[in-house]
Write a protein that holds these residues in place. Structure first.
Motif, PDB file in Angstrom:
ATOM      1  N   ALA A  89      -0.507 -20.102  -8.743  1.00 52.96           N
ATOM      2  CA  ALA A  89      -0.245 -19.494 -10.045  1.00 52.96           C
ATOM      3  C   ALA A  89      -1.425 -19.847 -10.949  1.00 52.96           C
ATOM      4  N   PRO A  90      -1.989 -18.881 -11.664  1.00 53.03           N
ATOM      5  CA  PRO A  90      -3.195 -19.137 -12.459  1.00 53.03           C
ATOM      6  C   PRO A  90      -3.021 -20.204 -13.538  1.00 53.03           C
ATOM      7  N   GLN A  91      -1.781 -20.429 -13.980  1.00 50.12           N
ATOM      8  CA  GLN A  91      -1.546 -21.408 -15.040  1.00 50.12           C
ATOM      9  C   GLN A  91      -1.331 -22.814 -14.518  1.00 50.12           C
ATOM     10  N   SER A  92      -1.405 -23.010 -13.202  1.00 48.20           N
ATOM     11  CA  SER A  92      -1.140 -24.314 -12.600  1.00 48.20           C
ATOM     12  C   SER A  92      -2.328 -25.259 -12.791  1.00 48.20           C
ATOM     13  N   PRO A 133       2.591 -17.270 -20.240  1.00 55.20           N
ATOM     14  CA  PRO A 133       2.884 -16.295 -19.186  1.00 55.20           C
ATOM     15  C   PRO A 133       1.589 -15.970 -18.437  1.00 55.20           C
ATOM     16  N   ALA A 134       1.647 -15.989 -17.122  1.00 56.21           N
ATOM     17  CA  ALA A 134       0.417 -15.823 -16.340  1.00 56.21           C
ATOM     18  C   ALA A 134       0.345 -14.509 -15.568  1.00 56.21           C
ATOM     19  N   ASP A 135       1.296 -13.610 -15.795  1.00 56.54           N
ATOM     20  CA  ASP A 135       1.302 -12.354 -15.042  1.00 56.54           C
ATOM     21  C   ASP A 135       0.019 -11.553 -15.258  1.00 56.54           C
ATOM     22  N   ALA A 136      -0.420 -11.431 -16.502  1.00 61.95           N
ATOM     23  CA  ALA A 136      -1.623 -10.631 -16.791  1.00 61.95           C
ATOM     24  C   ALA A 136      -2.843 -11.229 -16.110  1.00 61.95           C
ATOM     25  N   ASN A 185      -6.378 -18.370 -24.469  1.00 59.40           N
ATOM     26  CA  ASN A 185      -5.063 -17.824 -24.153  1.00 59.40           C
ATOM     27  C   ASN A 185      -5.191 -16.814 -23.020  1.00 59.40           C
ATOM     28  N   ILE A 186      -4.803 -17.210 -21.809  1.00 62.11           N
ATOM     29  CA  ILE A 186      -4.981 -16.331 -20.659  1.00 62.11           C
ATOM     30  C   ILE A 186      -3.898 -15.254 -20.568  1.00 62.11           C
ATOM     31  N   ALA A 187      -3.009 -15.200 -21.547  1.00 62.32           N
ATOM     32  CA  ALA A 187      -2.052 -14.093 -21.623  1.00 62.32           C
ATOM     33  C   ALA A 187      -2.578 -12.968 -22.508  1.00 62.32           C
ATOM     34  N   ASP A 188      -3.690 -13.213 -23.183  1.00 67.07           N
ATOM     35  CA  ASP A 188      -4.266 -12.247 -24.125  1.00 67.07           C
ATOM     36  C   ASP A 188      -5.252 -11.338 -23.388  1.00 67.07           C
ATOM     37  N   THR A 189      -5.046 -10.029 -23.483  1.00 64.07           N
ATOM     38  CA  THR A 189      -5.876  -9.099 -22.711  1.00 64.07           C
ATOM     39  C   THR A 189      -7.335  -9.095 -23.177  1.00 64.07           C
ATOM     40  N   ASP A 190      -7.579  -9.290 -24.455  1.00 63.09           N
ATOM     41  CA  ASP A 190      -8.968  -9.362 -24.924  1.00 63.09           C
ATOM     42  C   ASP A 190      -9.668 -10.594 -24.355  1.00 63.09           C
ATOM     43  N   THR A 191      -8.944 -11.698 -24.294  1.00 60.45           N
ATOM     44  CA  THR A 191      -9.496 -12.917 -23.706  1.00 60.45           C
ATOM     45  C   THR A 191      -9.814 -12.690 -22.232  1.00 60.45           C
ATOM     46  N   LEU A 192      -8.908 -12.054 -21.514  1.00 58.88           N
ATOM     47  CA  LEU A 192      -9.134 -11.773 -20.093  1.00 58.88           C
ATOM     48  C   LEU A 192     -10.315 -10.837 -19.892  1.00 58.88           C
ATOM     49  N   ALA A 193     -10.433  -9.838 -20.757  1.00 53.11           N
ATOM     50  CA  ALA A 193     -11.575  -8.921 -20.669  1.00 53.11           C
ATOM     51  C   ALA A 193     -12.882  -9.679 -20.876  1.00 53.11           C
ATOM     52  N   GLY A 194     -12.865 -10.627 -21.796  1.00 52.18           N
ATOM     53  CA  GLY A 194     -14.047 -11.434 -22.056  1.00 52.18           C
ATOM     54  C   GLY A 194     -14.416 -12.308 -20.867  1.00 52.18           C
ATOM     55  N   ILE A 195     -13.409 -12.871 -20.225  1.00 54.50           N
ATOM     56  CA  ILE A 195     -13.649 -13.695 -19.044  1.00 54.50           C
ATOM     57  C   ILE A 195     -14.268 -12.848 -17.929  1.00 54.50           C
TER      58      ILE A 195
END
Length: 200
Positions: free
Chosen positions: A10-13, A89-92, A126-136
């Motif tokens: 799980a990515p949040q582990s 939440p780590a689904d995204a 915040n890995i649940a935030d789509t903008d943050t994920l896009a940045g990563i």
């Protein structure tokens, strides 16, 4: 023929985070093909008797912090014991990893997995935030917005569901979980045994 290792996590582990780079290094050392399978740990816990952190007894929660600090210092891997965005939440994040694998292959998915875990546990993101994920994803050299968009498709959701079902069928009950030649290993503290299995 290359050896294959299934990698359930799980990515949040935080434990998956502490073991991720060492695991990737081992798979490269032994030319192992990784089947990367982020899964829904909540659903795994529901059928395996696991409890989310907030529902665990106080003594278990306290010892978890001791062990995280101990391992972080031992491995010299930065880890914030109380990250700003946790629980999360780590689904995204999981689906972004799957979308990356589908679009760019397993190595790219492993790289972005490490970046997502580091973002949560060391960079206060915040890995649940789509903008943050896009940045990563962008920092990893991809079109972040396009990857996030593809991660929201039904086909990626189906893969996420499949990996979760496979985890349950494989008797997974924690993260990270490695399977080599049908033999299961739970936890980053079992990587020495994983290496022995990979070296056979």
């Amino acid at each position: 023929m290359a050896k294959v290792c299934e990698y359930f996590f799980a990515p949040q582990s935080p434990w998956a985070y502490l073991g991720h780079e060492r695991f990737v290094a081992l798979t490269k050392k032994y030319s192992v093909q990784v089947e990367i399978k982020p899964c829904d740990l909540g659903k795994v816990f529901n059928v395996s008797g696991g409890l989310p952190l907030a529902k665990r007894p106080a003594q278990r929660q306290a010892y978890r912090l001791i062990e995280l600090k101990r391992w972080s210092e031992h491995l010299q891997i930065p880890l914030n014991l109380h990250p700003k965005f946790f629980p999360v939440p780590a689904d995204a994040a999981a689906k972004l990893i799957i979308a990356t694998r589908l679009a760019h292959g397993g190595d790219a998915a492993l790289k972005i997995t490490g970046a997502i875990m580091r973002a949560l546990w060391a960079e206060e993101k915040n890995i649940a935030d789509t903008d943050t994920l896009a940045g990563i994803a962008l920092d990893a050299g991809h079109d972040g917005k396009a990857l996030v968009k593809s991660s929201e498709t039904a086909s990626v959701q189906a893969e996420y569901d499949r990996f979760t079902e496979e985890a349950i069928a494989a008797n997974v009950f924690g993260s990270p979980w490695y399977v080599v030649d049908g033999e299961a290993f739970w936890g980053q503290d079992r990587l020495d045994f994983v290496e022995r299995a990979l070296a056979k």
